[in-house]
Design a protein around this motif. Structure first.
Motif, PDB file in Angstrom:
ATOM      1  N   VAL A   1      -9.847   0.410  -3.124  1.00 17.45           N
ATOM      2  CA  VAL A   1      -8.701   1.180  -2.644  1.00 17.45           C
ATOM      3  C   VAL A   1      -8.684   1.126  -1.120  1.00 17.45           C
ATOM      4  O   VAL A   1      -9.683   1.414  -0.468  1.00 17.45           O
ATOM      5  CB  VAL A   1      -8.789   2.640  -3.126  1.00 17.45           C
ATOM      6  CG1 VAL A   1      -7.687   3.477  -2.484  1.00 17.45           C
ATOM      7  CG2 VAL A   1      -8.681   2.706  -4.634  1.00 17.45           C
ATOM      8  N   PRO A   2      -7.551   0.744  -0.528  1.00 10.81           N
ATOM      9  CA  PRO A   2      -7.504   0.622   0.940  1.00 10.81           C
ATOM     10  C   PRO A   2      -7.562   1.985   1.612  1.00 10.81           C
ATOM     11  O   PRO A   2      -7.253   3.015   1.010  1.00 10.81           O
ATOM     12  CB  PRO A   2      -6.145  -0.057   1.185  1.00 10.81           C
ATOM     13  CG  PRO A   2      -5.321   0.310  -0.006  1.00 10.81           C
ATOM     14  CD  PRO A   2      -6.283   0.371  -1.166  1.00 10.81           C
ATOM     15  N   ASP A   3      -7.982   1.977   2.882  1.00  2.46           N
ATOM     16  CA  ASP A   3      -7.988   3.203   3.666  1.00  2.46           C
ATOM     17  C   ASP A   3      -6.555   3.553   4.076  1.00  2.46           C
ATOM     18  O   ASP A   3      -5.807   2.701   4.572  1.00  2.46           O
ATOM     19  CB  ASP A   3      -8.846   3.028   4.926  1.00  2.46           C
ATOM     20  CG  ASP A   3     -10.327   3.068   4.608  1.00  2.46           C
ATOM     21  OD1 ASP A   3     -10.677   3.483   3.488  1.00  2.46           O
ATOM     22  OD2 ASP A   3     -11.134   2.673   5.473  1.00  2.46           O
ATOM     23  N   TYR A   4      -6.197   4.798   3.850  1.00  2.00           N
ATOM     24  CA  TYR A   4      -4.894   5.291   4.285  1.00  2.00           C
ATOM     25  C   TYR A   4      -5.126   6.203   5.490  1.00  2.00           C
ATOM     26  O   TYR A   4      -5.574   7.337   5.339  1.00  2.00           O
ATOM     27  CB  TYR A   4      -4.200   6.055   3.161  1.00  2.00           C
ATOM     28  CG  TYR A   4      -3.674   5.187   2.052  1.00  2.00           C
ATOM     29  CD1 TYR A   4      -2.397   4.655   2.101  1.00  2.00           C
ATOM     30  CD2 TYR A   4      -4.471   4.888   0.944  1.00  2.00           C
ATOM     31  CE1 TYR A   4      -1.907   3.851   1.075  1.00  2.00           C
ATOM     32  CE2 TYR A   4      -3.990   4.090  -0.085  1.00  2.00           C
ATOM     33  CZ  TYR A   4      -2.713   3.583  -0.011  1.00  2.00           C
ATOM     34  OH  TYR A   4      -2.239   2.786  -1.023  1.00  2.00           O
TER      35      TYR A   4
ATOM     36  N   SER B   1      -9.921   8.022  -3.393  1.00  2.00           N
ATOM     37  CA  SER B   1     -10.416   7.508  -2.110  1.00  2.00           C
ATOM     38  C   SER B   1     -11.768   6.827  -2.246  1.00  2.00           C
ATOM     39  O   SER B   1     -12.134   6.003  -1.402  1.00  2.00           O
ATOM     40  CB  SER B   1     -10.500   8.647  -1.094  1.00  2.00           C
ATOM     41  OG  SER B   1     -11.489   9.592  -1.476  1.00  2.00           O
TER      42      SER B   1
ATOM     43  N   LEU C   1       2.430   1.652  -3.422  1.00  2.00           N
ATOM     44  CA  LEU C   1       1.416   2.125  -4.366  1.00  2.00           C
ATOM     45  C   LEU C   1       1.148   3.610  -4.169  1.00  2.00           C
ATOM     46  O   LEU C   1       0.996   4.367  -5.143  1.00  2.00           O
ATOM     47  CB  LEU C   1       0.122   1.326  -4.172  1.00  2.00           C
ATOM     48  CG  LEU C   1      -1.035   1.648  -5.129  1.00  2.00           C
ATOM     49  CD1 LEU C   1      -0.646   1.319  -6.564  1.00  2.00           C
ATOM     50  CD2 LEU C   1      -2.287   0.867  -4.728  1.00  2.00           C
ATOM     51  N   LEU C   2       1.112   4.061  -2.917  1.00  2.00           N
ATOM     52  CA  LEU C   2       0.886   5.480  -2.625  1.00  2.00           C
ATOM     53  C   LEU C   2       2.023   6.336  -3.172  1.00  2.00           C
ATOM     54  O   LEU C   2       1.790   7.363  -3.819  1.00  2.00           O
ATOM     55  CB  LEU C   2       0.754   5.676  -1.113  1.00  2.00           C
ATOM     56  CG  LEU C   2       0.701   7.130  -0.610  1.00  2.00           C
ATOM     57  CD1 LEU C   2      -0.524   7.848  -1.155  1.00  2.00           C
ATOM     58  CD2 LEU C   2       0.706   7.157   0.920  1.00  2.00           C
TER      59      LEU C   2
ATOM     60  N   GLU D   1       0.833  -1.204   0.000  1.00  2.00           N
ATOM     61  CA  GLU D   1       0.000   0.000   0.000  1.00  2.00           C
ATOM     62  C   GLU D   1       0.871   1.260   0.000  1.00  2.00           C
ATOM     63  O   GLU D   1       0.573   2.234  -0.706  1.00  2.00           O
ATOM     64  CB  GLU D   1      -0.922  -0.013   1.224  1.00  2.00           C
ATOM     65  CG  GLU D   1      -1.939  -1.157   1.214  1.00  2.00           C
ATOM     66  CD  GLU D   1      -2.763  -1.186   2.481  1.00  2.00           C
ATOM     67  OE1 GLU D   1      -2.512  -0.325   3.352  1.00  2.00           O
ATOM     68  OE2 GLU D   1      -3.639  -2.061   2.610  1.00  2.00           O
ATOM     69  N   ILE D   2       1.950   1.227   0.781  1.00  2.00           N
ATOM     70  CA  ILE D   2       2.849   2.395   0.828  1.00  2.00           C
ATOM     71  C   ILE D   2       3.526   2.594  -0.512  1.00  2.00           C
ATOM     72  O   ILE D   2       3.635   3.715  -1.025  1.00  2.00           O
ATOM     73  CB  ILE D   2       3.885   2.215   1.956  1.00  2.00           C
ATOM     74  CG1 ILE D   2       3.183   2.163   3.310  1.00  2.00           C
ATOM     75  CG2 ILE D   2       4.918   3.344   1.918  1.00  2.00           C
ATOM     76  CD1 ILE D   2       4.113   1.920   4.476  1.00  2.00           C
TER      77      ILE D   2
END
Length: 526
Positions: free
Chosen positions: A42-45, A37, A6-7, A3-4
């Motif tokens: 899409v995961p929650d950040y 978002s 990808l961000l 996730e990081i």
């Protein structure tokens, strides 16, 4: 971990696209985060406040401080102080009063916590636009310094108001003493770290190692200051200003690497931090336990309007009232046109520091979810309204400073001529003293190079005829740079071909490409 990654990759690509299209990268990152978002899957950040404050704030503050002018900051200490201290306290009071008045049942203490969260500005978006538009240097200097120094003021006020909201007691004298300690101790920590680092920088012989040390400075200054309950932001600011003021003591290779390193780090960190702001919308909305969207929208609009009103009500009197009261100040620093304070008013965007403070509010605060929503709405509103509208406002105010650019070119040309004369006198001194025995053609080449550097600076000023009616012909140095670039491109292609044919080794190719790149960099001006 995925996730990081990808961000970071997504934020960097958005920033690259923004640069290509001429859009402000921070604004593009926020909008992209908002849109993404709500994409299914899409995961929650979740923005961790400790992570945001230690990862994003130190390097971004340090990179601005290193590039800032200590002399300009000292010359503008009065307006910077009025904005970074006085305006923070005034905004806390105005936003707190507005929130208490409009939100049913919100205690004064919780309302002032919200005001303290939204008091410090983040001028990254506004400054990136201001520099691209060529706004007056003084405006940019004030905005950058305000956004750095008021973080310390805002975080101090935030801790005090949060302590009161959670049942603690404090007095005005306690608050003033804590602010004085955090500020002075923060500056002391930054200078205490920067002094030995400067000496170490001069001792190190390897540019890569030197820049590795410099990368650790902002994080070290911030961590040490925070461990002493001092202002980590001011510690980073002090270290960056001191080392930036003495940057000439570093080697040329270290300076080139350092500038490229911090530009890269700033680009990535800004993109990720603003993308994270946009990605917080879904988690923030999910935390609310109400479906009255109309009421929430009304509360958010009032808080946003209170921020704008507070800044406007403060900036204009702070600009003109001291000059009305002091004839000495009027003579030393005449009042600027009204467009200058108007631009400063509009540029008061909020950013990751405010949002990190909002997420740092503990769950036992009764109105935590509402405070978080109002803070997020205000941050988002400043970025989308003030940030997006800033180019149009600046053009409407006609703030582009053409004269400053010409003054800089004139000062550079005069300094360049003095430096060239001194450099050539040094060469002649070495020759006449017998320390050097250079052939005549070498001296001719050095003389031509010196004259080329001097004439380049003067030709930059002569952009038009004496009557301004018609432009001059292309200066010789411009033709030289263009043709030399053609030669360099041809040389590169030949070296690459010879390497592919096996006639030179890869190491030889890398060495000559590095030399050609340095020469082309010398031909270019940012």
């Amino acid at each position: 971990m995925a996730e990081i990654l990808l961000l970071v990759v997504g934020a960097t690509l958005v920033s690259a696209a923004a640069h290509r299209t001429g859009v402000s990268p921070p604004i593009a990152a926020v909008v992209a985060g908002l849109l993404i978002s709500f994409v299914p899957g899409v995961p929650d950040y979740h923005l961790d406040p400790d992570f945001a404050l230690i990862v994003f704030v130190p390097p971004l503050v340090y990179s601005d401080a290193v590039e800032s002018s200590y002399l300009n900051l000292r010359a503008n200490a009065r307006p910077i102080g009025l904005l970074s201290v006085g305006l923070v306290l005034f905004t806390t009071a105005v936003v707190g009063a507005a929130a208490h008045a409009v939100v049913p049942g919100m205690p004064w203490a919780d309302a002032f916590v919200l005001g303290a969260i939204l008091a410090p500005t983040d001028a990254v978006a506004a400054v990136s636009i201001a520099r691209r538009l060529g706004l007056p240097r003084r405006i940019v200097t004030i905005l950058v310094a305000e956004s750095i120094v008021n973080d310390a003021t805002g975080m101090t006020v935030f801790r005090l108001t949060l302590g009161v909201a959670l049942g603690g007691t404090t007095t005005f004298l306690d608050g003033a003493a804590e602010f004085a300690y955090t500020s002075l101790a923060g500056f002391a920590v930054g200078l205490a770290l920067a002094l030995p680092v400067r000496r170490l920088r001069g001792w190190l012989a390897d540019a890569v190692t030197e820049n590795a040390v410099m990368l650790l400075v902002p994080f070290g200054a911030y961590a040490i200051a925070e461990s002493l309950h001092a202002s980590g932001v001011l510690a980073v600011l002090a270290a960056g200003l001191y080392l930036g003021h003495h940057f000439a003591g570093a080697s040329h290779e270290a300076r080139l690497q350092e500038k490229a390193t911090w530009r890269l780090a700033t680009c990535v960190l800004e993109a990720v931090s603003f993308a994270l702001i946009g990605l917080q919308l879904r988690p923030v909305l999910r935390a609310l336990h109400t479906t009255d969207l109309a009421a929430l929208g009304w509360y958010a609009a009032v808080v946003f309007a209170a921020m704008l009103l507070a800044r406007t009500v403060w900036v204009f009197p702070a600009t003109y009232l001291p000059r009305r009261l002091s004839a000495r100040l009027r003579g030393r620093d005449p009042a600027p046109p009204w467009q200058h304070p108007a631009a400063i008013c509009w540029a008061g965007t909020r950013g990751v520091v405010s949002l990190a403070a909002a997420f740092a509010v503990p769950p036992d605060l009764p109105d935590r979810d509402l405070v978080l929503f109002l803070a997020f709405s205000a941050v988002l509103g400043t970025l989308l309204v003030q940030g997006v509208g800033f180019p149009a406002v600046a053009r409407r105010l006609r703030l582009r400073d053409e004269g400053q650019e010409r003054q800089d070119d004139l000062a550079e040309a005069m300094a360049q001529e003095v430096a060239v004369r001194a450099a050539w006198a040094r060469v002649e001194e070495r020759i006449t003293s017998g320390h050097e025995d250079a052939p005549g053609h070498v001296l001719d080449r050095l003389r031509d190079l010196a004259e080329h550097r001097c004439s380049t600076a003067w030709e930059r000023i002569r952009t038009g005829g004496s009557d301004g009616a018609s432009p001059r012909a292309e200066p010789p140095t411009a033709a030289y740079r263009r043709l030399r670039r053609e030669m360099l491109a041809t040389e590169r292609s030949v070296f690459v071909r010879l390497c592919r044919e096996g006639r030179i080794h890869d190491e030889v190719l890398r060495r000559v490409m590095h030399e050609l790149d340095l020469e082309e960099a010398a031909l270019s001006r940012t």
